[in-house]
Write a protein that holds these residues in place. Structure first.
Motif, PDB file in Angstrom:
ATOM      1  N   SER A 292     -34.215 -15.535  35.224  1.00  0.00           N
ATOM      2  CA  SER A 292     -34.883 -15.458  33.930  1.00  0.00           C
ATOM      3  C   SER A 292     -34.990 -16.830  33.273  1.00  0.00           C
ATOM      4  O   SER A 292     -34.012 -17.580  33.204  1.00  0.00           O
ATOM      5  CB  SER A 292     -34.118 -14.510  33.001  1.00  0.00           C
ATOM      6  N   LYS A 293     -36.174 -17.135  32.759  1.00  0.00           N
ATOM      7  CA  LYS A 293     -36.352 -18.395  32.034  1.00  0.00           C
ATOM      8  C   LYS A 293     -35.564 -18.393  30.723  1.00  0.00           C
ATOM      9  O   LYS A 293     -35.303 -19.449  30.146  1.00  0.00           O
ATOM     10  CB  LYS A 293     -37.834 -18.638  31.751  1.00  0.00           C
ATOM     11  N   HIS A 294     -35.168 -17.227  30.260  1.00  0.00           N
ATOM     12  CA  HIS A 294     -34.385 -17.129  29.028  1.00  0.00           C
ATOM     13  C   HIS A 294     -32.909 -17.490  29.261  1.00  0.00           C
ATOM     14  O   HIS A 294     -32.176 -17.709  28.298  1.00  0.00           O
ATOM     15  CB  HIS A 294     -34.476 -15.715  28.449  1.00  0.00           C
ATOM     16  N   GLY A 295     -32.497 -17.515  30.517  1.00  0.00           N
ATOM     17  CA  GLY A 295     -31.109 -17.858  30.828  1.00  0.00           C
ATOM     18  C   GLY A 295     -30.696 -17.291  32.169  1.00  0.00           C
ATOM     19  O   GLY A 295     -30.421 -16.094  32.277  1.00  0.00           O
ATOM     20  N   ALA A 296     -30.660 -18.145  33.197  1.00  0.00           N
ATOM     21  CA  ALA A 296     -30.292 -17.690  34.540  1.00  0.00           C
ATOM     22  C   ALA A 296     -28.874 -17.134  34.568  1.00  0.00           C
ATOM     23  O   ALA A 296     -28.615 -16.053  35.111  1.00  0.00           O
ATOM     24  CB  ALA A 296     -30.427 -18.843  35.532  1.00  0.00           C
ATOM     25  N   LEU A 297     -27.958 -17.861  33.980  1.00  0.00           N
ATOM     26  CA  LEU A 297     -26.556 -17.446  33.994  1.00  0.00           C
ATOM     27  C   LEU A 297     -26.343 -16.183  33.161  1.00  0.00           C
ATOM     28  O   LEU A 297     -25.640 -15.260  33.581  1.00  0.00           O
ATOM     29  CB  LEU A 297     -25.680 -18.584  33.481  1.00  0.00           C
ATOM     30  N   GLN A 298     -26.944 -16.128  31.980  1.00  0.00           N
ATOM     31  CA  GLN A 298     -26.817 -14.938  31.124  1.00  0.00           C
ATOM     32  C   GLN A 298     -27.343 -13.697  31.827  1.00  0.00           C
ATOM     33  O   GLN A 298     -26.742 -12.628  31.757  1.00  0.00           O
ATOM     34  CB  GLN A 298     -27.590 -15.154  29.814  1.00  0.00           C
ATOM     35  N   GLU A 299     -28.488 -13.832  32.492  1.00  0.00           N
ATOM     36  CA  GLU A 299     -29.087 -12.695  33.186  1.00  0.00           C
ATOM     37  C   GLU A 299     -28.177 -12.194  34.305  1.00  0.00           C
ATOM     38  O   GLU A 299     -27.918 -10.989  34.423  1.00  0.00           O
ATOM     39  CB  GLU A 299     -30.441 -13.088  33.769  1.00  0.00           C
ATOM     40  N   ALA A 300     -27.682 -13.118  35.121  1.00  0.00           N
ATOM     41  CA  ALA A 300     -26.836 -12.727  36.251  1.00  0.00           C
ATOM     42  C   ALA A 300     -25.555 -12.048  35.773  1.00  0.00           C
ATOM     43  O   ALA A 300     -25.136 -11.030  36.344  1.00  0.00           O
ATOM     44  CB  ALA A 300     -26.506 -13.957  37.098  1.00  0.00           C
ATOM     45  N   ARG A 301     -24.944 -12.599  34.751  1.00  0.00           N
ATOM     46  CA  ARG A 301     -23.715 -12.002  34.234  1.00  0.00           C
ATOM     47  C   ARG A 301     -23.953 -10.606  33.663  1.00  0.00           C
ATOM     48  O   ARG A 301     -23.139  -9.697  33.857  1.00  0.00           O
ATOM     49  CB  ARG A 301     -23.126 -12.914  33.156  1.00  0.00           C
ATOM     50  N   HIS A 302     -25.051 -10.437  32.955  1.00  0.00           N
ATOM     51  CA  HIS A 302     -25.317  -9.146  32.320  1.00  0.00           C
ATOM     52  C   HIS A 302     -25.728  -8.086  33.338  1.00  0.00           C
ATOM     53  O   HIS A 302     -25.142  -6.995  33.383  1.00  0.00           O
ATOM     54  CB  HIS A 302     -26.417  -9.306  31.271  1.00  0.00           C
ATOM     55  N   VAL A 303     -26.741  -8.389  34.138  1.00  0.00           N
ATOM     56  CA  VAL A 303     -27.321  -7.387  35.037  1.00  0.00           C
ATOM     57  C   VAL A 303     -26.388  -7.051  36.198  1.00  0.00           C
ATOM     58  O   VAL A 303     -26.100  -5.875  36.454  1.00  0.00           O
ATOM     59  CB  VAL A 303     -28.683  -7.877  35.577  1.00  0.00           C
ATOM     60  N   PHE A 304     -25.932  -8.071  36.901  1.00  0.00           N
ATOM     61  CA  PHE A 304     -25.233  -7.824  38.158  1.00  0.00           C
ATOM     62  C   PHE A 304     -23.716  -7.733  38.015  1.00  0.00           C
ATOM     63  O   PHE A 304     -23.083  -6.947  38.736  1.00  0.00           O
ATOM     64  CB  PHE A 304     -25.641  -8.887  39.184  1.00  0.00           C
ATOM     65  N   ILE A 305     -23.143  -8.492  37.084  1.00  0.00           N
ATOM     66  CA  ILE A 305     -21.696  -8.430  36.920  1.00  0.00           C
ATOM     67  C   ILE A 305     -21.305  -7.322  35.931  1.00  0.00           C
ATOM     68  O   ILE A 305     -20.583  -6.383  36.293  1.00  0.00           O
ATOM     69  CB  ILE A 305     -21.133  -9.789  36.472  1.00  0.00           C
ATOM     70  N   LYS A 306     -21.793  -7.388  34.709  1.00  0.00           N
ATOM     71  CA  LYS A 306     -21.394  -6.400  33.705  1.00  0.00           C
ATOM     72  C   LYS A 306     -21.904  -5.004  34.032  1.00  0.00           C
ATOM     73  O   LYS A 306     -21.133  -4.031  34.077  1.00  0.00           O
ATOM     74  CB  LYS A 306     -21.898  -6.821  32.325  1.00  0.00           C
ATOM     75  N   MET A 307     -23.215  -4.860  34.268  1.00  0.00           N
ATOM     76  CA  MET A 307     -23.811  -3.542  34.498  1.00  0.00           C
ATOM     77  C   MET A 307     -23.674  -3.075  35.939  1.00  0.00           C
ATOM     78  O   MET A 307     -23.866  -1.891  36.223  1.00  0.00           O
ATOM     79  CB  MET A 307     -25.291  -3.563  34.100  1.00  0.00           C
ATOM     80  N   GLY A 308     -23.325  -3.990  36.831  1.00  0.00           N
ATOM     81  CA  GLY A 308     -23.170  -3.647  38.236  1.00  0.00           C
ATOM     82  C   GLY A 308     -21.722  -3.592  38.667  1.00  0.00           C
ATOM     83  O   GLY A 308     -21.101  -2.532  38.717  1.00  0.00           O
ATOM     84  N   LEU A 309     -21.139  -4.757  38.945  1.00  0.00           N
ATOM     85  CA  LEU A 309     -19.777  -4.829  39.482  1.00  0.00           C
ATOM     86  C   LEU A 309     -18.745  -4.242  38.517  1.00  0.00           C
ATOM     87  O   LEU A 309     -17.924  -3.399  38.909  1.00  0.00           O
ATOM     88  CB  LEU A 309     -19.436  -6.285  39.797  1.00  0.00           C
ATOM     89  N   GLN A 310     -18.752  -4.686  37.266  1.00  0.00           N
ATOM     90  CA  GLN A 310     -17.771  -4.194  36.299  1.00  0.00           C
ATOM     91  C   GLN A 310     -17.906  -2.699  36.089  1.00  0.00           C
ATOM     92  O   GLN A 310     -16.901  -1.965  36.077  1.00  0.00           O
ATOM     93  CB  GLN A 310     -17.936  -4.930  34.970  1.00  0.00           C
TER      94      GLN A 310
END
Length: 222
Positions: free
Chosen positions: A26-44
């Motif tokens: 995401s142009k809005h924030g690569a790190l923010q997107e990865a943490r939210h989508v894949f770590i928080k909503m996925g792994l966690q």
């Protein structure tokens, strides 16, 4: 096709392709997107939803790309061992890996390097908790059966590559998951949601990362 290094809204880098007006994150924030989508909503979410004492988790990433999702997963604080498979048809170059500089941003240069130095097509032990297998495959070549607990679906968007979001691709993803396995993706397009549902997933809309209203999470229902 021309590829440029782009700084996103949170200061982290991504790869931009001007001809497609598309980028790896995401142009809005690569790190923010990865943490939210894949770590928080996925792994966690997956780890918190398991009632039994989970010793290990098997993760499949559609679109290994820059390695950001793998890096965040390897850093995630859990006693659960992770067996991670990343599928990527067109690996990024060494210059692009260096330009991403995620190791410095996330305070683990050695870990980020080890993910990219891992030999393709064989399992590599990255740490006591994390094993990585990188497979150079197109999405339509993926053929696993009941092999994973969690899928990170991180393809280029359906606007530019709709074939990566087809019913057939999601049927293969459904087959790859274990019973009650979970798939998460940043995309919330209506056709993508319908394809996931037709493939057999129980789909829920969730709040998206910064700059995006919604994302999708699907659970395998048998």
């Amino acid at each position: 096709m021309k590829r440029e290094i782009m700084t996103t809204g949170d200061g982290s880098k991504t790869i931009h392709m001007p001809e497609l007006n598309e980028q790896y994150h995401s142009k809005h924030g690569a790190l923010q997107e990865a943490r939210h989508v894949f770590i928080k909503m996925g792994l966690q979410h997956f780890l918190e939803s398991v009632t039994a004492d989970l010793k290990s988790i098997r993760i499949l990433e559609y679109g290994f790309g820059t390695g950001l999702n793998a890096l965040l997963t390897a850093q995630y604080p859990t006693s659960c061992k992770v067996d991670y498979t990343g599928v990527e048809a067109f690996p990024i170059t060494n210059d692009e890996i260096e330009a991403m500089d995620y190791g410095s941003m996330l305070n683990d240069i050695a870990l980020f390097s080890s993910l990219h130095q891992a030999i393709w097509e064989q399992q590599e032990t990255i740490s006591d908790q994390f094993k990585l297998t990188k497979r150079q495959l197109k999405f339509e070549q993926i053929d696993f059966d009941n092999s994973f607990d969690l899928i990170y679906f991180d393809a280029f968007g359906p606007r530019t590559q709709p074939e990566l979001w087809s019913l057939e691709i999601f049927e293969s993803a459904y087959k790859a998951l274990s019973n009650t396995g979970v798939l998460v993706t940043y995309c919330a397009a209506g056709q993508v949601r319908r394809n996931l549902q037709e493939a057999g997933f129980q789909v829920e809309r969730l709040p998206g990362p910064p700059g995006k209203r919604e994302m999708l999470r699907g659970r395998k229902v048998v």
